[in-house]
Design a protein around this motif. Structure first.
Motif, PDB file in Angstrom:
ATOM      1  N   LYS A  73       0.773  -1.189   0.054  1.00 14.88           N
ATOM      2  CA  LYS A  73      -0.175   0.027   0.042  1.00 14.88           C
ATOM      3  C   LYS A  73       0.912   1.206   0.045  1.00 14.88           C
ATOM      4  CE  LYS A  73      -4.040   1.239   2.408  1.00 14.88           C
ATOM      5  NZ  LYS A  73      -5.332   0.775   2.026  1.00 14.88           N
ATOM      6  N   ARG A  74       0.527   2.237  -0.764  1.00 12.86           N
ATOM      7  CA  ARG A  74       1.091   3.333  -0.777  1.00 12.86           C
ATOM      8  C   ARG A  74       0.270   4.588  -0.341  1.00 12.86           C
ATOM      9  NH1 ARG A  74       3.431  -0.620  -4.356  1.00 12.86           N
ATOM     10  NH2 ARG A  74       4.897   0.315  -5.782  1.00 12.86           N
ATOM     11  N   ARG A  75       1.118   5.906   0.076  1.00 12.95           N
ATOM     12  CA  ARG A  75       0.261   7.036   0.434  1.00 12.95           C
ATOM     13  C   ARG A  75       0.917   8.061  -0.105  1.00 12.95           C
ATOM     14  NH1 ARG A  75       0.143   8.593   5.312  1.00 12.95           N
ATOM     15  NH2 ARG A  75       1.076   6.913   6.529  1.00 12.95           N
ATOM     16  N   GLU A  76      -0.107   9.268  -0.525  1.00 13.24           N
ATOM     17  CA  GLU A  76       0.702  10.421  -1.282  1.00 13.24           C
ATOM     18  C   GLU A  76       1.327  11.351  -0.420  1.00 13.24           C
ATOM     19  OE1 GLU A  76      -2.403  12.573  -3.587  1.00 13.24           O
ATOM     20  OE2 GLU A  76      -3.452  10.866  -3.788  1.00 13.24           O
ATOM     21  N   ASP A  77       2.274  12.059  -0.939  1.00 11.12           N
ATOM     22  CA  ASP A  77       3.037  13.062  -0.260  1.00 11.12           C
ATOM     23  C   ASP A  77       2.438  14.068   0.271  1.00 11.12           C
ATOM     24  OD1 ASP A  77       5.527  13.926   0.882  1.00 11.12           O
ATOM     25  OD2 ASP A  77       6.008  14.975  -0.942  1.00 11.12           O
ATOM     26  N   VAL A  78       1.556  13.814   1.195  1.00 11.72           N
ATOM     27  CA  VAL A  78       0.659  15.087   1.767  1.00 11.72           C
ATOM     28  C   VAL A  78       0.793  15.012   3.297  1.00 11.72           C
ATOM     29  CG1 VAL A  78      -1.413  15.891   1.982  1.00 11.72           C
ATOM     30  CG2 VAL A  78      -0.864  15.043  -0.172  1.00 11.72           C
ATOM     31  N   VAL A  79       0.773  15.929   3.785  1.00 13.10           N
ATOM     32  CA  VAL A  79       0.931  15.935   5.329  1.00 13.10           C
ATOM     33  C   VAL A  79      -0.631  15.634   5.980  1.00 13.10           C
ATOM     34  CG1 VAL A  79       1.568  17.414   7.364  1.00 13.10           C
ATOM     35  CG2 VAL A  79       2.912  17.315   5.385  1.00 13.10           C
ATOM     36  N   THR A  80      -0.856  14.729   6.537  1.00 16.85           N
ATOM     37  CA  THR A  80      -2.128  14.311   7.096  1.00 16.85           C
ATOM     38  C   THR A  80      -1.904  14.083   8.717  1.00 16.85           C
ATOM     39  OG1 THR A  80      -1.728  11.987   6.528  1.00 16.85           O
ATOM     40  CG2 THR A  80      -2.731  13.258   4.889  1.00 16.85           C
ATOM     41  N   ASP A  81      -0.966  14.129   9.152  1.00 17.06           N
ATOM     42  CA  ASP A  81      -0.701  13.881  10.682  1.00 17.06           C
ATOM     43  C   ASP A  81       0.106  14.903  11.326  1.00 17.06           C
ATOM     44  OD1 ASP A  81      -1.193  12.118  12.617  1.00 17.06           O
ATOM     45  OD2 ASP A  81      -0.659  10.273  11.529  1.00 17.06           O
ATOM     46  N   ASN A 130       7.278  16.230   1.337  1.00 18.91           N
ATOM     47  CA  ASN A 130       6.389  16.961   2.280  1.00 18.91           C
ATOM     48  C   ASN A 130       6.101  16.026   3.854  1.00 18.91           C
ATOM     49  OD1 ASN A 130       5.820  19.360   0.454  1.00 18.91           O
ATOM     50  ND2 ASN A 130       4.423  17.851  -0.696  1.00 18.91           N
ATOM     51  N   ALA A 131       5.927  14.916   3.483  1.00 18.18           N
ATOM     52  CA  ALA A 131       5.478  13.883   4.525  1.00 18.18           C
ATOM     53  C   ALA A 131       6.579  13.006   4.719  1.00 18.18           C
ATOM     54  CB  ALA A 131       4.314  13.427   4.436  1.00 18.18           C
ATOM     55  N   GLY A 138       2.405  10.384   7.801  1.00 22.53           N
ATOM     56  CA  GLY A 138       1.900  11.649   7.167  1.00 22.53           C
ATOM     57  C   GLY A 138       2.414  12.887   8.175  1.00 22.53           C
ATOM     58  N   ALA A 139       3.154  12.668   8.740  1.00 22.77           N
ATOM     59  CA  ALA A 139       3.829  13.852   9.522  1.00 22.77           C
ATOM     60  C   ALA A 139       4.565  14.636   8.563  1.00 22.77           C
ATOM     61  CB  ALA A 139       4.441  13.476  10.740  1.00 22.77           C
ATOM     62  N   ALA A 166       4.090  11.665  14.115  1.00 21.61           N
ATOM     63  CA  ALA A 166       2.515  10.917  13.947  1.00 21.61           C
ATOM     64  C   ALA A 166       2.875   9.840  14.956  1.00 21.61           C
ATOM     65  CB  ALA A 166       2.307  10.353  12.648  1.00 21.61           C
ATOM     66  N   VAL A 218       2.847   2.921   6.526  1.00 25.42           N
ATOM     67  CA  VAL A 218       2.473   3.051   4.919  1.00 25.42           C
ATOM     68  C   VAL A 218       3.465   3.880   4.060  1.00 25.42           C
ATOM     69  CG1 VAL A 218       0.635   3.562   3.289  1.00 25.42           C
ATOM     70  CG2 VAL A 218       0.313   2.726   5.745  1.00 25.42           C
ATOM     71  N   ILE A 219       3.929   3.455   2.921  1.00 19.30           N
ATOM     72  CA  ILE A 219       5.043   3.829   2.411  1.00 19.30           C
ATOM     73  C   ILE A 219       4.623   5.279   1.414  1.00 19.30           C
ATOM     74  CG2 ILE A 219       5.075   2.639   0.167  1.00 19.30           C
ATOM     75  CD1 ILE A 219       8.325   2.642   0.720  1.00 19.30           C
ATOM     76  N   ASN A 220       5.393   6.320   1.575  1.00 17.16           N
ATOM     77  CA  ASN A 220       5.065   7.533   0.702  1.00 17.16           C
ATOM     78  C   ASN A 220       5.579   7.266  -0.698  1.00 17.16           C
ATOM     79  OD1 ASN A 220       5.309   9.956  -0.457  1.00 17.16           O
ATOM     80  ND2 ASN A 220       6.024  11.147   1.564  1.00 17.16           N
ATOM     81  N   GLU A 221       5.003   7.234  -1.439  1.00 23.36           N
ATOM     82  CA  GLU A 221       5.310   6.979  -3.035  1.00 23.36           C
ATOM     83  C   GLU A 221       6.145   7.765  -3.569  1.00 23.36           C
ATOM     84  OE1 GLU A 221       2.107   6.135  -6.081  1.00 23.36           O
ATOM     85  OE2 GLU A 221       3.272   4.410  -6.395  1.00 23.36           O
ATOM     86  N   PHE A 222       5.933   8.994  -3.138  1.00 24.67           N
ATOM     87  CA  PHE A 222       6.935  10.285  -3.487  1.00 24.67           C
ATOM     88  C   PHE A 222       8.266   9.979  -3.267  1.00 24.67           C
ATOM     89  CE2 PHE A 222       8.656  14.512  -3.348  1.00 24.67           C
ATOM     90  CZ  PHE A 222       8.740  14.735  -4.863  1.00 24.67           C
TER      91      PHE A 222
END
Lengths: 95, 503
Positions: A61-69, B36-37, B42-43, B56, B68-72
């Motif tokens: 699973k991947r996450r986007e490079d966005v600050v969410t936490d 960014n993160a 997501g911090a 986080a 959860v890995i940051n794809e960027f």
């Protein structure tokens, strides 16, 4: 593979688990039984079988490079035995 | 692709009491990924935030939290790999490196020991025009950064800030191809330059966004060549690793000191212990970090929280298609297409912002003249004011116009310097300023001739001297230039002075 008391003591130290000297032979024995159990797996012929990395076929699973936490210093520090000025305060560790 | 030819530099030789010694150096550079993160949470990665605010629960290793890995960050590592012509591994995996330290709440660092995302590549390290070292890269892997411990806020306590915990790092590992302290610093400089061109790491060494561990060993002359031939490390000396340096100057000093220390031990009949050392810049020496030795047993194992990282060709090709022109290509193009010297091309390509600036100035103009003006006048002036190229009060369009005015002989080189200063301090359109302030070069020979005659007639004694010693004719040229406010074409003045004096 055989684990002696010296190896058991080293593993305990690296894991930061305190084990009294008189407990070490029993611990080593326990390690040996566990390893013996695992070594049985070596009897299976896995020639040509792809190593399994997951029980279900799925993609990492991947996450986007966005600050969410983040942004909750108080919560992060709430379990700390000691915290000062927003930092965790720990016994002095310096090289 | 354009390529400039080069020869390898000579390895540094240090004379011991008995023998001459050479150095063998390999570097592990930790470059913080620009994102960014964080790598697995997501911090925010922002530098300088309130302590423990960019954290986080994943970073704080709260029970049950999963990464959860940051794809960027993955894309950034691939981009870096492509930037150093490296092999990209479409299948990579994460492992746990286990050790205890207060700024590592998980008790392990998630890293890629067995299957890194980037394989073998290379970096050409420029050591001067026509001289460069080809340094092979062994691998680049992705890993988590640790937090920060502060030891000087309290006499008895260490303070821990987890803001950096979990930020993505690329560990870039070189082969032992570096042969001296200057080469090591140049290698870090070149790597930093490539990373900044790619936008994958800001290269800020002061903030610790680029830091390195240096492996140093010594060998007798000829031994390194045997090692390269056979791949047998037995030909080299025992290496020591100097940890965590974030300054080019310290890297050089530490290597120099460490090499001399090892030479002294070996020539004294002793043996170098393979160990981790720390450089103390105040004392200018390295010292053993004995406490680290036992901790070196990291008990790596595959991270059970993360599946293998699989990427496909289209992911890689999309990144490849978006790669910018890199320093080596840019430099080669400046030399072959714009006719710059390799030295000037190196200076102009050092920072991508400067290269872009120069290209805007040179567009449709004389490349060499543009390079001279950017390097000598603009860089010199900015340096005086402690300004960066991005803070230049003179825009590339303005400087381009000044260069254009010189090329078309509208103004003399001397006037151009005055014009540059006006534009630098007051701003404005250079072409309009030249018109308004009457700075145009006088090429009208009639006007120049009148000035020459005037100066000659006013100075009969000087005329006699100049006739006896023609070298003194230069004095008349200077006088005429003064009379004409520097606007006369110097060559025309010179010719006329010589003719009128009959020289």
């Amino acid at each position: 593979m055989s684990i002696d008391t010296g190896t058991a003591a080293k593993v305990a130290k690296l894991a930061r688990i305190k084990v009294e000297d008189d407990q070490l032979p029993a611990l080593a024995e326990e390690f040996n039984r566990i390893l013996g159990f695992i070594e049985q797996l070596g009897e299976v012929d896995v020639e040509g079988v792809e190593p399994m990395t997951s029980v279900a076929p799925q993609r990492l699973k991947r996450r986007e490079d966005v600050v969410t936490d983040g942004g909750y210093q108080d919560k992060v520090l709430s379990n700390a035995p000691d915290a000062r000025e927003g930092f965790f305060a720990v016994p002095k560790v310096v090289e | 692709m354009l390529d400039l030819t080069f020869e390898p530099p000579k390895p540094k030789v240090i004379a011991g009491a008995k023998y001459d010694w050479e150095l063998v150096i390999g570097l592990e550079v930790h470059a913080q990924v620009s994102s960014n993160a964080k790598l697995f949470s997501g911090a925010s990665t922002k530098f300088g935030a309130e302590p423990n605010s960019n954290v986080a629960f994943v970073d704080a290793a709260m029970p049950g939290m999963l990464p959860v890995i940051n794809e960027f960050c993955v894309a950034q590592a691939v981009r870096t790999g492509l930037g150093i012509n490296a092999e990209i591994n479409k299948w990579s995996a994460f492992d746990r490196k286990n050790y205890f330290y207060p700024d590592l709440p998980q008790g392990y660092q998630i890293s890629q020991l067995y299957h890194p995302i980037v394989g073998e590549g290379e970096i050409i390290v420029d050591m001067g025009p026509g001289v460069a070292r080809r340094v092979r890269i062994e691998r680049i892997h992705l890993e988590q950064d640790a937090g920060k411990s502060i030891h000087d806020m309290d006499p008895n306590m260490s303070f821990v800030d987890l803001n950096r915990t979990g930020v993505a790092l690329m560990e870039i590992v070189s082969r032992p191809d570096i042969r001296g302290p200057e080469e090591a610093a140049a290698y870090v400089g070149k790597l930093r330059q490539i990373l900044r061109y790619l936008g994958t790491c800001d290269g800020n060494m002061q903030n610790g966004n680029l830091r390195c561990d240096v492996n140093v060993s010594i060998c007798r002359q000829g031994a390194y060549e045997k090692f390269i031939e056979t791949g047998d490390f037995g030909h080299l000396g025992t290496r020591c690793e100097i940890k965590n340096m974030n300054s080019m100057r310290f890297i050089q000093q530490a290597i120099e000191y460490e090499a001399r220390r090892q030479i002294q031990i070996v020539e004294g009949g002793g043996k170098v212990d393979q160990e981790t050392r720390l450089y103390d810049p105040d004392k200018g020496e390295t010292r053993s970090m004995r406490s680290k030795e036992e901790a070196h047993d990291y008990r790596y194992f595959p991270c059970p929280d993360l599946l293998p990282l699989e990427i496909d060709d289209s992911f890689i090709e999309d990144i490849r298609a978006s790669l910018p022109e890199l320093p080596d290509q840019k430099k080669a193009r400046f030399v072959t297409e714009l006719g710059l010297s390799e030295y000037d091309a190196s200076v102009l390509t050092a920072e991508v912002e400067a290269a872009d600036y120069f290209e805007a100035v040179a567009a449709g103009r004389d490349g060499k003249l543009a390079a001279n003006w950017v390097i000598n006048e603009l860089f010199g002036r900015l340096k005086k004011d402690n300004k960066d190229i991005t803070e230049s009060p003179v825009s590339p369009e303005q400087l381009g116009k000044i260069v254009g005015l010189i090329s078309s002989d509208a103004i003399s080189g001397k006037i151009a310097k005055d014009l540059f200063e006006i534009v630098y301090t007051e701003g404005g359109d250079p072409e309009a300023i030249v018109e308004e302030r009457g700075m145009k070069q006088v090429t009208d020979t009639g006007a120049i001739e009148a000035a020459v005659i005037e100066v000659i007639e006013a100075n009969p004694a000087q005329v006699e001297k100049a006739k006896a010693n023609p070298k003194l004719a230069g004095w008349f040229v200077g006088q005429v230039m003064k009379v004409t406010g520097g606007k006369a074409n110097p060559k025309a003045v010179n010719d006329l002075v010589m003719a009128k004096l009959g020289l």
